[in-house]
Scaffold this motif. Structure first.
Motif, short mmCIF file in Angstrom:
data_model
loop_
_atom_site.label_atom_id
_atom_site.label_comp_id
_atom_site.label_asym_id
_atom_site.label_seq_id
_atom_site.Cartn_x
_atom_site.Cartn_y
_atom_site.Cartn_z
N SER A 129 12.48 -38.55 -33.44
CA SER A 129 13.41 -39.51 -32.86
C SER A 129 12.71 -40.87 -32.76
O SER A 129 11.47 -40.95 -32.76
CB SER A 129 13.85 -39.06 -31.46
N LEU A 130 13.51 -41.91 -32.67
CA LEU A 130 12.93 -43.25 -32.51
C LEU A 130 12.13 -43.35 -31.21
O LEU A 130 11.09 -44.01 -31.18
CB LEU A 130 14.01 -44.32 -32.56
N GLU A 131 12.59 -42.68 -30.17
CA GLU A 131 11.85 -42.72 -28.90
C GLU A 131 10.50 -42.01 -29.04
O GLU A 131 9.49 -42.49 -28.51
CB GLU A 131 12.67 -42.10 -27.77
N GLU A 132 10.45 -40.90 -29.75
CA GLU A 132 9.18 -40.21 -29.99
C GLU A 132 8.23 -41.13 -30.76
O GLU A 132 7.04 -41.22 -30.44
CB GLU A 132 9.39 -38.92 -30.76
N ILE A 133 8.75 -41.80 -31.76
CA ILE A 133 7.93 -42.72 -32.56
C ILE A 133 7.44 -43.87 -31.69
O ILE A 133 6.27 -44.24 -31.74
CB ILE A 133 8.73 -43.23 -33.78
N ARG A 134 8.33 -44.42 -30.88
CA ARG A 134 7.96 -45.54 -30.01
C ARG A 134 6.85 -45.13 -29.04
O ARG A 134 5.85 -45.84 -28.88
CB ARG A 134 9.18 -46.04 -29.24
N GLN A 135 7.01 -43.96 -28.41
CA GLN A 135 5.99 -43.48 -27.47
C GLN A 135 4.66 -43.24 -28.18
O GLN A 135 3.60 -43.57 -27.65
CB GLN A 135 6.47 -42.19 -26.78
N TRP A 136 4.73 -42.68 -29.37
CA TRP A 136 3.52 -42.41 -30.13
C TRP A 136 2.80 -43.71 -30.49
O TRP A 136 1.57 -43.81 -30.37
CB TRP A 136 3.86 -41.60 -31.38
N LEU A 137 3.55 -44.72 -30.91
CA LEU A 137 2.94 -46.01 -31.24
C LEU A 137 2.34 -46.68 -30.00
O LEU A 137 1.31 -47.36 -30.10
CB LEU A 137 3.96 -46.94 -31.90
N LEU A 138 2.94 -46.49 -28.85
CA LEU A 138 2.41 -47.08 -27.61
C LEU A 138 1.06 -46.49 -27.22
O LEU A 138 0.24 -47.18 -26.63
CB LEU A 138 3.39 -46.85 -26.46
N ILE A 139 0.84 -45.23 -27.54
CA ILE A 139 -0.41 -44.57 -27.15
C ILE A 139 -1.62 -45.31 -27.71
O ILE A 139 -2.62 -45.49 -27.01
CB ILE A 139 -0.42 -43.09 -27.61
N TYR A 140 -1.54 -45.76 -28.96
CA TYR A 140 -2.68 -46.43 -29.57
C TYR A 140 -3.10 -47.65 -28.76
O TYR A 140 -4.27 -47.85 -28.46
CB TYR A 140 -2.36 -46.84 -31.01
N GLY A 141 -2.14 -48.48 -28.37
CA GLY A 141 -2.44 -49.69 -27.61
C GLY A 141 -2.96 -49.42 -26.22
O GLY A 141 -3.76 -50.18 -25.69
N LYS A 142 -2.52 -48.31 -25.61
CA LYS A 142 -2.90 -48.02 -24.23
C LYS A 142 -4.13 -47.14 -24.11
O LYS A 142 -4.92 -47.30 -23.20
CB LYS A 142 -1.73 -47.35 -23.50
N LYS A 143 -4.26 -46.17 -25.04
CA LYS A 143 -5.32 -45.16 -24.88
C LYS A 143 -6.28 -45.08 -26.04
O LYS A 143 -7.33 -44.48 -25.93
CB LYS A 143 -4.69 -43.79 -24.65
N GLY A 144 -5.91 -45.61 -27.20
CA GLY A 144 -6.81 -45.58 -28.34
C GLY A 144 -6.41 -44.57 -29.40
O GLY A 144 -5.38 -43.89 -29.30
N GLU A 145 -7.28 -44.47 -30.40
CA GLU A 145 -6.96 -43.69 -31.59
C GLU A 145 -6.98 -42.18 -31.36
O GLU A 145 -6.10 -41.47 -31.83
CB GLU A 145 -7.94 -44.06 -32.70
N ARG A 146 -7.98 -41.66 -30.65
CA ARG A 146 -8.07 -40.20 -30.47
C ARG A 146 -6.85 -39.64 -29.73
O ARG A 146 -6.24 -38.68 -30.20
CB ARG A 146 -9.37 -39.82 -29.77
N PRO A 147 -6.47 -40.21 -28.58
CA PRO A 147 -5.27 -39.71 -27.91
C PRO A 147 -4.01 -39.83 -28.78
O PRO A 147 -3.13 -38.97 -28.74
CB PRO A 147 -5.15 -40.57 -26.65
N GLN A 148 -3.95 -40.88 -29.60
CA GLN A 148 -2.81 -41.04 -30.49
C GLN A 148 -2.79 -39.91 -31.53
O GLN A 148 -1.74 -39.34 -31.81
CB GLN A 148 -2.84 -42.40 -31.18
N LEU A 149 -3.94 -39.59 -32.08
CA LEU A 149 -4.02 -38.49 -33.05
C LEU A 149 -3.70 -37.15 -32.41
O LEU A 149 -3.04 -36.30 -33.02
CB LEU A 149 -5.40 -38.47 -33.72
N GLU A 150 -4.16 -36.94 -31.17
CA GLU A 150 -3.84 -35.70 -30.47
C GLU A 150 -2.33 -35.58 -30.26
O GLU A 150 -1.75 -34.50 -30.46
CB GLU A 150 -4.57 -35.65 -29.13
#
Length: 132
Positions: A63-84
């Motif tokens: 969903s677009l919301e899942e994609i949006r949340q996933w993209l937000l993780i990188y800016g807030k928490k970094g690459e590893r949490p985004q990959l997880e």
């Protein structure tokens, strides 16, 4: 950033084969953040990369919301949490796609069997007449 490394609104629509309405919506829900110069919008390498990820995510069924949340993780928490987070999303979606495939395989098998029954029934009936 030079004009060669960024796309206009119209160029972005053409490059990704999306409608202006879609591109505006992605901005509205904060998936994309173009540079604005007056009424013009321009998309740099970051936004182009995000658009590729958005469209790929949509193709995979997110969903677009899942994609949006996933993209937000990188800016807030970094690459590893985004990959997880990506691995969790991917595992969940792979399970759903496998379930859909099994359901589709069953539906195809049922339809083929029903078709074969119809062919057998037709072969049993006299040719050309109105029947009973």
């Amino acid at each position: 950033m030079t004009d060669a490394t960024r796309l206009s609104f119209k160029e972005m629509c053409a490059k990704f084969d999306v409608t202006p309405r879609t591109l505006r919506y992605y901005e509205y829900i904060e998936l994309l953040f173009p540079e604005k110069e007056g009424r013009s919008r321009f998309y740099g390498p970051r936004e182009i990369a995000r658009m590729k990820l958005i469209l790929r995510g949509r193709r995979f069924g997110f969903s677009l919301e899942e994609i949006r949340q996933w993209l937000l993780i990188y800016g807030k928490k970094g690459e590893r949490p985004q990959l997880e987070a990506w691995l969790q999303l991917a595992d969940r979606q792979l399970g759903e796609l496998d379930r859909q495939r099994a359901e589709l395989d069953t539906t195809i098998a049922d339809l083929k069997a029903l078709r074969a029954t119809a062919v057998e029934e037709m072969d049993r009936l006299p040719k050309g007449g109105a029947g009973a």
